[in-house]
Motif scaffolding. Sequence first.
Motif, PDB file in Angstrom:
ATOM      1  N   TYR A 191      -0.563   8.904  -9.299  1.00 61.84           N
ATOM      2  CA  TYR A 191      -0.788   7.652  -8.912  1.00 61.84           C
ATOM      3  C   TYR A 191       0.805   6.959  -9.292  1.00 61.84           C
ATOM      4  N   ALA A 192       1.414   7.232 -10.454  1.00 62.64           N
ATOM      5  CA  ALA A 192       2.493   6.765 -10.825  1.00 62.64           C
ATOM      6  C   ALA A 192       3.892   7.148  -9.936  1.00 62.64           C
ATOM      7  N   GLU A 208      -3.761  -0.346  -8.325  1.00 61.96           N
ATOM      8  CA  GLU A 208      -5.160   0.254  -8.117  1.00 61.96           C
ATOM      9  C   GLU A 208      -5.507   1.601  -7.517  1.00 61.96           C
ATOM     10  N   GLU A 209      -6.132   2.402  -7.941  1.00 57.74           N
ATOM     11  CA  GLU A 209      -6.394   3.511  -7.555  1.00 57.74           C
ATOM     12  C   GLU A 209      -7.214   3.619  -6.306  1.00 57.74           C
ATOM     13  N   PRO A 210      -7.507   4.541  -5.529  1.00 56.97           N
ATOM     14  CA  PRO A 210      -8.232   4.649  -4.386  1.00 56.97           C
ATOM     15  C   PRO A 210      -9.618   4.006  -4.642  1.00 56.97           C
ATOM     16  N   GLY A 211     -10.245   4.046  -5.486  1.00 58.34           N
ATOM     17  CA  GLY A 211     -11.638   3.657  -5.982  1.00 58.34           C
ATOM     18  C   GLY A 211     -11.713   1.855  -6.279  1.00 58.34           C
ATOM     19  N   ARG A 233       7.066   4.675  -5.761  1.00 62.26           N
ATOM     20  CA  ARG A 233       7.807   4.818  -4.237  1.00 62.26           C
ATOM     21  C   ARG A 233       7.421   3.283  -3.554  1.00 62.26           C
ATOM     22  N   THR A 234       6.114   2.876  -3.676  1.00 60.93           N
ATOM     23  CA  THR A 234       5.674   1.739  -3.205  1.00 60.93           C
ATOM     24  C   THR A 234       6.427   0.511  -3.548  1.00 60.93           C
ATOM     25  N   ALA A 235       6.567   0.413  -4.908  1.00 54.80           N
ATOM     26  CA  ALA A 235       7.280  -0.919  -5.330  1.00 54.80           C
ATOM     27  C   ALA A 235       8.782  -0.767  -5.011  1.00 54.80           C
ATOM     28  N   TYR A 262       0.822  -1.320   0.066  1.00 51.16           N
ATOM     29  CA  TYR A 262      -0.083  -0.095   0.047  1.00 51.16           C
ATOM     30  C   TYR A 262       1.036   1.441   0.006  1.00 51.16           C
ATOM     31  N   GLY A 263       0.551   2.207  -0.889  1.00 43.97           N
ATOM     32  CA  GLY A 263       1.062   3.601  -0.889  1.00 43.97           C
ATOM     33  C   GLY A 263       0.373   4.567  -0.291  1.00 43.97           C
ATOM     34  N   GLU A 264       0.392   5.801  -0.528  1.00 42.74           N
ATOM     35  CA  GLU A 264      -0.586   6.896   0.240  1.00 42.74           C
ATOM     36  C   GLU A 264      -1.614   6.519  -0.639  1.00 42.74           C
TER      37      GLU A 264
END
Length: 174
Positions: free
Chosen positions: A103-104, A65-68, A109-111, A4-6
Amino acid sequence: MDAYGEQVRLRAMGVADAESLWRWNHDAEVMRWMDEGYAETIGQVAKWLDERAGNAYGDVLFGIEEPGGTLIGLVRLHGAEPETGVADLDIYLGEKDFWGKGYATDAMRTACRYGFEKMRLRKITLTAVVENEAALHIYRKVGFVEEGRLRQVFRHEGQWIDKFTMGLLAGELR
Ligand SMILES: CC(C)(COP(=O)(O)OP(=O)(O)OC[C@H]1O[C@@H](n2cnc3c(N)ncnc32)[C@H](O)[C@@H]1OP(=O)(O)O)[C@@H](O)C(=O)NCCC(=O)NCCS
């Protein structure tokens, strides 16, 4: 485990994602700065997703996946070797309506955090076409630096153009 990212969630991909992946890979605007494969059917993409070995150290494929909860792209860490602790990263967002929303950057950062913390990588590398300003901007923003220039390796509008090789060491992620 998902990561999970922000804003984004990174999760495993499967056969149910075949239509999205096929559509992205046949969208000229999405593929503009990437090496195109040969044309494939949705069935071939589904078969590839079904038959590829599950995520493991040498090849981690995440859907973004985006927040939705909509699948908007993918990020992949591949070619990791325990002897060097180096892996290559690929990222793209296939759903163009979701470009320009951060999102990218969050997925990068998350990856990378996943690579350094979970996989204990030492370094992450990538290549980017020297004219792909948006991609170069996000790579530099999260800490990647240019390490070299591959001359005339990408075909664009009838010309052969260059790519940068870039690298990020553990501890350099911003
Ligand atoms: C490149 C790509 C990953 C960017 O995704 P995105 O979610 O739109 O990116 P973000 O919203 O996180 O960030 C975009 C950043 O680039 C900047 N940007 C956008 N277009 C730009 C341009 N032409 N020149 C310079 N910077 C640009 C934005 O201002 C933003 O920066 P900021 O957050 O500091 O303001 C996405 O557009 C994509 O997948 N494109 C097609 C495939 C591709 O090129 N993949 C990379 C192959 S190496």
